[in-house]
Design an enzyme around this catalytic site. Structure first.
Site, PDB file in Angstrom:
ATOM      1  N   ASP A   1      -9.778   2.342  -5.393  1.00  0.00           N
ATOM      2  CA  ASP A   1      -9.615   3.946  -5.032  1.00  0.00           C
ATOM      3  C   ASP A   1     -10.357   4.676  -6.282  1.00  0.00           C
ATOM      4  O   ASP A   1     -10.436   5.825  -6.236  1.00  0.00           O
ATOM      5  CB  ASP A   1      -8.181   3.977  -5.040  1.00  0.00           C
ATOM      6  CG  ASP A   1      -7.395   3.493  -3.854  1.00  0.00           C
ATOM      7  OD1 ASP A   1      -8.114   3.176  -2.819  1.00  0.00           O
ATOM      8  OD2 ASP A   1      -6.108   3.079  -4.027  1.00  0.00           O
TER       9      ASP A   1
ATOM     10  N   ASP B   1       0.986  -1.151  -0.022  1.00  0.00           N
ATOM     11  CA  ASP B   1       0.162   0.012  -0.021  1.00  0.00           C
ATOM     12  C   ASP B   1       0.859   1.357  -0.077  1.00  0.00           C
ATOM     13  O   ASP B   1       1.964   1.320   0.603  1.00  0.00           O
ATOM     14  CB  ASP B   1      -0.866  -0.022   0.992  1.00  0.00           C
ATOM     15  CG  ASP B   1      -1.769   1.371   1.215  1.00  0.00           C
ATOM     16  OD1 ASP B   1      -2.529   1.517   0.394  1.00  0.00           O
ATOM     17  OD2 ASP B   1      -1.681   2.064   2.208  1.00  0.00           O
TER      18      ASP B   1
ATOM     19  N   HIS C   1       4.931   4.135  -3.561  1.00  0.00           N
ATOM     20  CA  HIS C   1       5.701   5.306  -3.933  1.00  0.00           C
ATOM     21  C   HIS C   1       6.225   6.126  -2.694  1.00  0.00           C
ATOM     22  O   HIS C   1       7.177   6.859  -2.944  1.00  0.00           O
ATOM     23  CB  HIS C   1       5.044   6.059  -4.760  1.00  0.00           C
ATOM     24  CG  HIS C   1       3.681   6.564  -4.281  1.00  0.00           C
ATOM     25  ND1 HIS C   1       2.502   5.842  -4.428  1.00  0.00           N
ATOM     26  CD2 HIS C   1       3.152   7.729  -3.711  1.00  0.00           C
ATOM     27  CE1 HIS C   1       1.655   6.880  -4.073  1.00  0.00           C
ATOM     28  NE2 HIS C   1       2.073   7.726  -3.636  1.00  0.00           N
TER      29      HIS C   1
END
Length: 1488
Positions: free
Chosen positions: A623, A522, A525
């Protein structure tokens, strides 16, 4: 059995590839090989891939051993290898000599997933995954009923959001305890554990063939986590991160503004609790600038208190302190970030501000300067903070606008303590108090350690930078889009920085890896890379084949690769929802996997090429916003179909298939998913079945997706049929079957948008076997949608109408399918659509038409001998021609090397002699060769890249012309396998070639390239008394004629006709291309054929079949003699050649050409004649002198002289109007006034001719002693021994340019401009030419090393290396020479005497063949100077030769050029491949 897959990584010096992705599979072998910049160096390759039987440790590297299968002559085949058996991310680096690291990179090995009771492999491209929000599954004992929906819809993998205890916000990703199972899964009176979860997952794996993955969240923990209260050091607080104090002060101030607005205290300033318009936003800005910023004075955290600093400075000045070293005034930031806590580096102050004296006035002046500068610096900090505050104001206004005003925002309503003006950036676990009381807590460490920074994300931030660390201003500028329920975790640089956090998260990782086959990282980045690396290593220790999935929002593929390579990410999540239209959606399918349709079959050993990350392509993620709201309900099915046709992992999110018309929020959704019930009614909100939403369609699409991936349909073509219709083809190259899915998207709702009724017809090549499926979304009788309170329900008014595996005639979507054929071989079916309405999908299974299928089967049958893979689908051919019944190797073994020249090579002019030519590709250019190499050179570029748009491929698609050409262009059927031809070729060569490296074999092929028979024999006939001469019947005269191989000087300019054979070129190249390669008989024939043309004691320069010979060179005869010597020493019983009969064409200088056999003499007599004539003195005028034989030569140039100086023994000759050596450029420009003047006459004694003469004398003296050569002293004015002795005694004296200015042997000290070299000639008519540095003396060093003293030779070679050595060749003149010019342009016509019409041919351009002699000389003398020097020389030689290897690999001519321009630049006037260039480089490898 399939061949082992080997990938080759070529290492290049200083090449850092950390941002390049290299994906490999388990079972592959990875070979590291040396690129040209590293060949010859002592390279060491390190990797952290573990040795057999050892555990992986990220920081433990080992050195790989080099394997050199062909010995040691060069580094072209040297490699080290890794057998890849474990998945994960592995690093390699390499260095050489003292350099530990001069390049590095990563490789990623894919995991192997296994499923089912039989543990069968689930390929990554077969994955169909569905995401579930775990909290919506209800109690654990009800999970299977809800998860069955995924099974029945054809998914084979589930992605669960975290199963751990959730935080107070109830967000799926805000975890209160990473180690505990969410208690919500346990019904009253029951406590489920991880073991129960494990049992359920195991049941799904074995009984449902379903694997499960879940998220790991490393970035943050829930703000209400109990463990973070006990261990506040695990977050960013004001004690361990004091740089956040100013941001915390601003955050508290904003909280008190929230309280004031909520309590109505700003109403009179135009700011009510309910913010409704832009005036209210303006009022917020006013409050910030008028009330907040002036009150909190953030700049004071970055400023210096001026007066105390000035006083400290004054004290130092008064005590006479001085600065150490030069520096500028430095402000030292207070590490505790107290107001006015910054100080001044007094050493820099003393250096910057120096008083004019020691008087009190001077000191006061100095203190005033410092005071002013400090006030300036304080001012700079004030303005910097002002900029931060401006940005903070903008960010606050944008957040309030989105959260409270925007239509697409959450519309939070009035400002309250529950819904503050802006989300708080820090936790505050204490009672509410005044702002002033809050500020006092900042200086109480036991309290301020609990003010923890929240996590979030920053738009457009560098993902490799941690935004909470010092140096980042994200918190003070309010740029963080904050998750107020989560605390950002502070790991530091390693476990030692925060032991509890690392141990806690490692335990969490191990629990996850124990139970799940994979993880989704999760917020990948913004997860610190070193943390994720550590945790995934821990996970892989428990589960080696861990499947790692991530979603990256870096905005750059290169940055994505940093995460993918370092973490070993198996699949990157890609979103179909990122496409704004159907065209972009189709492009994503093409981008994310598969090869293009019609891709070339790739060899099992091939270069490792960069790849893009393996994709997990989802029609919707959890999302994404709801596609029904953004597009339309009708688009769900066709967009899903487009996604499922992608050649990668695919998937969806639960709710999409049931047509849930809103986003299922990961934060606020608390209802449960509906359960599976085959008998469910459409209106039932808590149950679904195949008729619900598009589930039936999804089942068919998932099945199709998995079938295509498992059965090798790995080629993809995407066709944008019109604005809304996308056709995706998946093709299987081994069965030649395709599946074509035609999807009509509905991004806009057909109820409100007018779609055209005109659907363009489609042409599908091949025979349609069946309609795999046709489906469309339709309305049905049901209640209208009403959001259920307990279950997540979809729209009951829609279902899918679907038919599967039907014949074309039964289709409702297709009106007709006509069979048509294009051209003589293409079979096409034209499809006209009846009912391809928006929201429809149809998929066809297509095969080749029966005739093509049969022919492909036959073709595959014939190809089995080359690759057993062709056995599948092969058919025996009852009409096989007789020749094809024999294996190809058997047929080819009967071919000679001259036959191989026809099969593999022959340039355009050679083909034209036979009435043909090389194949011309329309819109591009002709092939370089008529033989197979012509095709292979083009394919070598196209094949690895699958460049199917290349004109070559276009030509193949448009017709059979090229295949016809290949069949018809010679008697041999050239469509035979290239590699078989090469194998047979090398078997006919010497053991040096057979056992040699790839580079040796490439060079040896030059022998086949250059040596051919041709339609018209280029050599004059040999003596009929000679045995083993090849004969053939002339096609025209029907008479028997000799057909000896001759050697072309170079291609394409010197390949055919009168200009093919040159004496000098032939005999410079003969040793390398014929003797070293083992072509002894053909070498003998060439030596004897040229011998037959001897006249005046010379061998011709231009052969002209003997009758058109020109005897205008002084050196060809000496190269011919050197070759006879080499033949005698290198060939078994080589001295037999001396007795071979030579048919004299010109027994006397003036006789007419005689036919073969008229006058025969043994070869040794001609050797003696050549020597005798030189001793007597050769002097004659060329026959037919004048413009008819040379348009540029002046009259004096036709006078030929070659004699021996009786005092020195040196051969000399020529005059200033002719050029008798290889540097033979004659001026051609009248305009520049150089016509008829040689650029390099080299008259006198040329150094290489003296060396060749000495070599011959030494050899003849030895032959005489052995009784093999009858002549010695009686027949000459001086004996061979005496002649040999004279050359030996005088060479060093006359040719060496000494460092001693008073050297008595130096007759012209005023002309010396380089000392320590050997002259290029001795006794030239232009004396200064003797002293020019050129690459000719190394030739003498190789053939007559005894002439040179070792020290002098070595120094001269080093000067040559420094001044003349280029990337591929040797500069033909010293760059320091005034007439040096390194660029050759034969077409240049201007007034420049030195350049016009290529006058500088040998005055600088870098010729290749001399480099062979230079390197051989270096090797010879290095051996005399000890191991250290020899090792360094071998490195130089390998390094230089590696450039030749790279050139040959890349050259479509598969050769080495005649010359290059300066610094190795391409010269368009050079032959592309030259015999002597190939030969002398091959000789270097032979010497090694």
């Amino acid at each position: 059995m399939t061949a082992k897959q080997i990938r080759v990584m070529v290492l290049n010096d200083m090449e850092k590839l950390e941002r390049t992705l290299f994906r490999l599979e388990q079972g592959f072998e990875l070979q590291f090989r040396l690129g040209p910049t590293l060949q010859g160096k002592h390279v060491h390759v390190h990797t952290n891939y573990p040795a057999e039987g050892e555990r992986f440790e990220r920081h433990k590297f080992r050195v790989l051993d080099w394997i050199n299968p062909t010995g040691r002559e060069d580094d072209s085949d040297k490699f080290c290898t890794l057998d890849l058996k474990i998945s994960g991310s592995y690093q390699y680096y390499f260095g050489h000599g003292d350099k530990e690291k001069s390049g590095d990179g990563y490789i990623v090995v894919d995991p192997v997933l296994r499923v089912g009771e039989d543990n069968h492999v689930l390929p990554l491209d077969c994955i169909s995954i569905q995401t579930y929000l775990s909290k919506c599954l209800g109690p654990l004992d009800e999970w299977l009923d809800r998860l069955r929906v995924a099974k029945e819809a054809g998914y084979n993998m589930i992605h669960f959001t975290p199963l751990q205890t959730l935080g107070v916000s109830r967000s799926c990703y805000s975890l209160a305890d990473q180690l505990e199972l969410n208690p919500d899964f346990s019904p009253p009176g029951q406590t489920y554990t991880w073991t129960d979860v494990a049992n359920l997952l195991e049941k799904m794996k074995n009984e449902w063939n379903m694997l499960c993955i879940t998220d790991v969240v490393y970035n943050h923990t829930a703000a209400n986590s109990k463990w973070i209260k006990k261990h506040p050091e695990c977050g960013y607080n004001l004690v361990n991160s004091p740089h956040l104090k100013p941001a915390w002060v601003l955050d508290r101030a904003l909280w008190h503004v929230t309280c004031a607005i909520a309590d109505g205290k700003y109403k009179d300033k135009g700011l009510p609790a309910l913010i409704q318009n832009h005036e209210h936003l303006h009022a917020i800005r006013g409050v910030l600038w008028q009330d907040v910023f002036p009150k909190i004075k953030l700049w004071e955290f970055f400023q210096v208190k001026v007066e105390p600093m000035v006083e400290q400075f004054r004290t130092l000045l008064q005590s006479g302190d001085k600065a150490e070293g030069k520096q500028q005034l430095k402000i030292i930031q207070d590490p505790q970030f107290r107001r006015f806590g910054n100080t001044v580096d007094m050493n820099s102050a003393l250096e910057t501000f120096v008083p004019h004296g020691s008087s009190p006035g001077a000191i006061e002046d100095c203190c005033n300067w410092l005071r002013r500068r400090l006030e300036e610096l304080n001012g700079e900090h004030y303005h910097e903070i002002k900029h931060h505050q401006e940005q903070a104001t903008n960010c606050i206004a944008e957040t309030v606008s989105y959260e409270r005003l925007a239509d697409h925002g959450p519309k939070l309503g009035p400002v309250t303590r529950k819904h503050p003006l802006v989300t708080r950036y820090f936790t505050f676990p204490f009672e509410e108090a005044t702002f002033e009381q809050d500020l006092e807590l900042m200086n109480q460490p036991e309290k301020s350690c609990h003010f923890l920074a929240h996590n979030g994300w920053v738009m457009g931030d560098d993902p490799l930078r941690n935004f909470a660390e010092p140096g980042s201003n994200v918190y003070i500028r309010r740029e963080l889009i904050c998750w107020g329920d989560s605390v950002k975790l502070r790991y530091g640089n390693g476990p030692e920085d925060c032991p509890y956090l690392w141990a806690h998260m490692q335990k969490y990782t191990e629990i996850t890896a124990k139970h799940f086959v994979g993880v989704r990282l999760d917020n990948c980045h913004s997860t610190p890379l070193h943390v994720a690396e550590f945790m995934l290593s821990a996970a892989r220790t428990l589960r080696p084949d861990l499947y790692v999935v991530a979603e990256l929002f870096t905005g750059s593929e290169e940055l994505d690769n940093v995460f993918v390579t370092r973490l070993g990410i198996s699949s990157l999540i890609r979103e179909a929802m990122s496409a704004g239209d159907s065209h972009e959606e189709g492009r994503l399918v093409y981008r994310y996997g598969g090869e293009p349709v019609g891709a070339f079959l790739q060899p099992s050993l091939r270069p490792l090429v960069p790849s893009i990350a393996h994709a997990m392509f989802l029609d919707v993620t959890h999302d994404n916003e709801c596609p029904i709201q953004i597009r339309s309900v009708y688009d769900s099915l066709p967009s899903s179909a487009i996604v499922s046709m992608a050649c990668c992992a695919t998937g969806s999110t639960r709710g999409y298939d049931e047509l849930v018309p809103h986003q299922i929020s990961v934060v606020s959704e608390e209802r449960f998913y509906s359960k599976w019930n085959p008998q469910a009614k459409p209106s039932s909100p808590d149950e679904v079945n195949l008729q619900s939403g598009i589930i039936a369609g999804k089942l068919a699409l998932n099945r199709l997706h998995q079938e295509l991936a498992s059965k090798g349909f790995n080629q993809v073509f995407v066709d944008q049929v019109d604005v809304d219709i996308v056709a995706v083809t998946r093709h299987c190259p081994s069965t030649h079957q395709s599946v074509v899915a035609v999807c009509r998207t509905a991004f806009k709702n057909p109820k409100h948008h007018r779609y055209t009724d005109e659907v363009p017809p489609m042409c599908i090549p091949g025979k349609i076997e069946e309609v795999v499926l046709e489906a469309r979304t339709v309305e049905r009788q049901a209640d209208s949608y009403k959001k259920d309170e307990r279950s997540i329900n979809g729209m009951p008014g829609y279902t899918v109408e679907i038919k599967e595996h039907i014949q074309l005639k039964d289709s409702k979507v297709v009106r007709q399918a006509g069979v048509t054929s294009r051209g003589r071989s293409e079979f096409v079916q034209e499809i006209v659509f009846e009912q391809l309405t928006p929201g429809s999908v149809i998929a066809f299974r297509v095969s080749l038409d029966p005739k093509s299928q049969e022919l492909v089967g036959v073709l595959r049958h014939h190809l089995i001998q080359f690759n057993p893979l062709y056995k599948a689908g092969s058919l025996p051919d009852p009409n096989t021609p007789g020749i094809l019944k024999n294996p190809l190797t058997q047929i080819m073994s009967k071919m000679t090397l001259a036959d191989m020249n026809i099969l593999l090579f022959r340039c355009d002019s050679e083909e034209k002699e036979d009435g043909g030519g090389c194949y011309n590709i329309p819109g591009w250019k002709p092939l370089k060769y008529g033989g197979l190499q012509g095709l292979l050179s083009v394919m070598a570029d196209i094949r690895p890249k699958n460049d199917l748009g290349h004109p070559f491929c276009d030509n193949l698609r448009q017709g059979d012309w090229m295949i016809d050409y290949v069949n018809d262009s010679s008697d041999q059927n050239k469509f035979w396998a290239y590699t078989t031809a090469l194998d047979v070729t090398f078997k006919q060569m010497s053991s040096f070639v057979q056992n040699g490296s790839t580079f040796v074999k490439l060079l040896a092929l030059g022998s086949v390239q250059m040596c051919a028979v041709g339609r018209f024999p280029a050599l004059p006939p040999l003596s009929p008394a000679l045995s083993d001469v090849p004969y053939r019947v002339n096609e025209i005269t029907k008479q028997k004629e000799q057909c000896c191989v001759s050697m072309a000087a170079g291609l394409p300019h010197f390949s055919a006709g009168i200009f093919r054979c040159w004496g000098r070129d032939t005999f410079i190249a003969l040793r390398g291309l014929m003797l070293v390669t083992g072509r002894h008989m053909e070498a003998r024939n060439i030596i004897l054929a040229f011998a037959g043309t001897m006249r005046h004691g010379l061998i011709p320069n231009l052969l002209g079949e003997g009758v058109g010979a020109r005897f205008n060179c002084r050196d060809a005869v000496w190269w011919w003699l050197q070759c006879i010597q080499d033949y005698c020493t290198m060939v078994p019983s080589g001295t037999d050649i001396l007795q071979c009969p030579v048919s004299r064409m010109y027994p006397t200088d003036d006789s007419k050409p005689l036919t073969a056999g008229t006058v025969d003499q043994p070869l040794y007599e001609l050797i003696h004649e050549a020597m005798e004539r030189h001793m007597q003195g050769i002097e004659f005028r060329e026959r037919n002198a004048g413009p008819q034989i040379d348009n540029n030569m002046r009259d004096e140039g036709f006078n030929i002289v070659a004699k021996v100086n009786p005092d020195t023994g040196f051969v000399y000759g020529g005059n200033r109007f002719n050029c008798g050596t290889w540097m033979d450029k004659m001026g051609e420009s009248e305009r520049a006034r150089n016509k008829g003047i040689p650029a390099t006459p080299r008259d006198g004694s040329a150094v290489e001719i003296v060396g060749l003469c000495k070599s011959t004398l030494r050899w003849l003296v030895a032959l005489h002693k052995q009784g093999l050569f009858p002549y010695n002293s009686k027949q000459l004015s001086m004996s061979y021994e005496e002649w040999d002795r004279k050359v030996q005694q005088n060479f060093e004296k006359m040719f060496y340019v000494s460092h001693d200015p008073n050297d008595p042997n130096e007759k012209h000290p005023e002309l010396v401009h380089k000392q320590g070299i050997y002259k290029d000639s001795y006794g030239a008519s232009s004396t200064w030419c003797d002293y020019q540095l050129r690459p000719n003396f190394p030739i003498a060093m190789v053939v007559a090393p005894e002439l040179f003293t070792v020290e002098h030779a070595w120094e001269a070679l080093n000067i040559s290396e420094e001044k003349l050595l280029g990337p591929l060749g040797m500069k033909t003149l010293d760059p320091d020479d005034m007439v040096y010019c390194g660029v050759y342009d034969n077409s240049l016509e201007n007034d420049n005497y030195n350049l016009a019409r290529g006058f500088n041919y040998h005055q600088g351009p870098e010729w290749l063949w001399p480099i062979g002699y230079f390197l051989r000389a270096k090797i010879y003398f290095a051996k005399k100077l000890g191991k250290d020097t020899y090792d360094k020389t071998v490195y130089l030689v390998k390094n230089v030769l590696s450039r030749h290897y790279v050139h040959m690999e890349r050259s479509s001519w598969k050769g080495l050029p005649e010359l290059t321009n300066e610094n190795g630049q391409y010269c368009p006037f050079s032959c592309e491949t030259q015999a002597w260039s190939l030969a002398t480089v091959l000789e270097v490898l032979h010497d090694l």
